[in-house]
Motif scaffolding. Structure first.
Motif, short mmCIF file in Angstrom:
data_model
loop_
_atom_site.label_atom_id
_atom_site.label_comp_id
_atom_site.label_asym_id
_atom_site.label_seq_id
_atom_site.Cartn_x
_atom_site.Cartn_y
_atom_site.Cartn_z
N GLU A 90 3.11 -10.52 -2.39
CA GLU A 90 3.12 -9.19 -1.78
C GLU A 90 3.04 -8.10 -2.86
N GLY A 91 3.77 -8.31 -3.94
CA GLY A 91 3.70 -7.36 -5.04
C GLY A 91 2.32 -7.29 -5.64
N GLU A 92 1.71 -8.46 -5.86
CA GLU A 92 0.36 -8.52 -6.41
C GLU A 92 -0.64 -7.83 -5.49
N GLN A 93 -0.48 -8.03 -4.19
CA GLN A 93 -1.41 -7.43 -3.22
C GLN A 93 -1.29 -5.91 -3.22
N PHE A 94 -0.05 -5.40 -3.24
CA PHE A 94 0.15 -3.94 -3.25
C PHE A 94 -0.47 -3.35 -4.51
#
Length: 249
Positions: A171-175
């Motif tokens: 999720e962090g990578e996607q954001f």
């Protein structure tokens, strides 16, 4: 008649001044040149650390500048400051870092520090989903008040507490990918990726300078050309030498 000895007031005043400067010497090169030569650097980059209260912003700064972790840390009131010399591609770079308060009541103060920042660490706590959910608001503030070319590193802090994880690394990578940010998960407690977060941000800023993205003669870029830099070296065309900062109050 014996001549009275003059009082030694000027000497005492100078001693007091030197003591005040040396107490700040870890942050500024204001110590008397009689004691040590000022360390030269190619560039000074100004950073700001932003994010919700309690995500570990001050602990990240302390780990980076002092190589230590302080488990109990008072809430930041306004801003705190730290600095450190690093080497990027064999070039000495000074990082001047402003750690901001995360409370809503201090947001107006925080916004004033966006201006003139070349880099930002946007921090959330991987064990508290609400801190991740608030990233969009912090990013909107940064984009509104900061230099449009500011490099932003998204940091998921407290990765040593993986057993309490509420936000996945994906999720962090996607954001970060969706918003054009750099990304790392880190731990201020164990020092994992703390160095990398600051260094990679500086590397991206240096690359932008080399690509002509920044006008470093304009201090609003958050970049100063270093003092003590030999003339004729790469980047000397970028402008005048930087001024020394005043000491902390």
């Amino acid at each position: 008649m014996r001549r009275a000895k003059p009082k030694d007031q000027p000497k005492q005043a100078q001693k007091s001044s030197d003591t005040h400067h040396s107490s700040c010497s870890s942050f500024f090169d204001t110590t008397s040149s009689r004691l040590r030569p000022a360390m030269s650097y190619d560039y000074l980059f100004k950073y700001i650390i932003i994010g919700d209260t309690g995500v570990g912003k001050s602990c990240l700064l302390l780990q980076f500048t002092d190589k230590r972790f302080q488990p109990v840390h008072d809430l930041t009131i306004g801003v705190e400051f730290g600095a450190r010399m690093v080497t990027i591609e064999t070039r000495p770079i000074k990082l001047q870092i402003w750690d901001t308060a995360g409370q809503e009541s201090f947001r107006s103060i925080t916004r004033s520090y966006y201006r003139g920042a070349a880099g930002a660490l946007l921090v959330y706590d991987i064990t508290r989903r609400e801190t991740f959910n608030h990233l969009a608001s912090w990013l909107e503030d940064a984009r509104q008040h900061a230099n449009p070319n500011m490099t932003i590193m998204l940091v998921g802090n407290k990765c040593d507490l993986a057993h309490r994880r509420a936000v996945s690394k994906e999720e962090g990578e996607q954001f970060a990918k969706e918003n054009g940010l750099l990304f790392l998960e880190a731990s201020a407690r164990t020092a994992q990726n703390v160095e990398e977060a600051f260094i990679k941000t500086a590397g991206k800023i240096l690359q932008n300078i080399q690509d002509g993205v920044f006008d470093v003669s304009n201090e609003s870029s958050g970049i100063k050309v270093g003092y003590g830099r030999p003339q004729g070296s790469a980047g000397a065309r970028d402008g005048a030498v930087a001024q020394r900062s005043g000491c902390c109050s």
